[in-house]
Design an enzyme around this catalytic site. Sequence first.
Site: not given
Length: 270
Positions: A2-3, A90, A152
Amino acid sequence: MPELPEVETTVRGLERVLLGRRLTEVTPRRADLRRAIPQDLGQRLTGARVVRLHRRAKYGLVDSDRGDTLVFHLGMSGRWRIDPGEIGAHDHLIIATDDGHRLALNDPRRFGSLDLVRTEGLAVWPAFMAIGPEPLGGAVTGKWLKERFAGRVAAVKLLLLDQRIVAGLGNIYVCEALFRARIDPRKAAGRVSRVRLDALAAAIPAVLEEAIAAGGSTLRDFAAPDGDLGYFSKTFDVYGREGKSCGCGGVVKRIVQGGRSTFFCPNCQR
Ligand code: ZN
């Protein structure tokens, strides 16, 4: 995995069932997930009323009227089930509401987490103190990215995945946002132009909001038996499309950066 859009969709789905409800049962069914579940979590939330649901990075937050916030993370495989037909091995947390709904947090791989944090102390909770601003809400601008990326030499894609710079951004949406902004994911972050960073700052919320909208459209059936929250199919411009053609006439390529797959079009991302 899941994002952020899946977490946001999950929070909005849970809101429909939990907001304003009193919790008549809150029962963890094991002592730990990725880390220990607070021993008093069930006792402190049982009988409380839910006053707000929200999200920070990839954490879902459920505020109670007792000043406690249930903080959940879905890890690799977590999902909430609404009114499951039966409770399985679960299902690690069971919640029942005063209007008769039952919810189960299901997480077969147990990389998720459950914590109980005082609501007034959320901003200084260690996991939240260490992370950057939300990608939705306007704090991430081109100017701000320019400052963070200055000097960077690390690849821009890797810095976007750094949660200290932007909170909650994952691999899929970083690939998609870089494509929209036409930025080569391999480019040194400090060398990306301000114009491209402005485009990137616009692309990041755009790709996330589109996915959240797609997820939201799946929520209509939230009360269906065994209804799973937060997982939905999406279409992507580059993610998962190795070898497929790009709209520019180029071909989507896959490389590995920092151990993760990057999908991009070398023709239009420079
Ligand atoms: Zn292209």
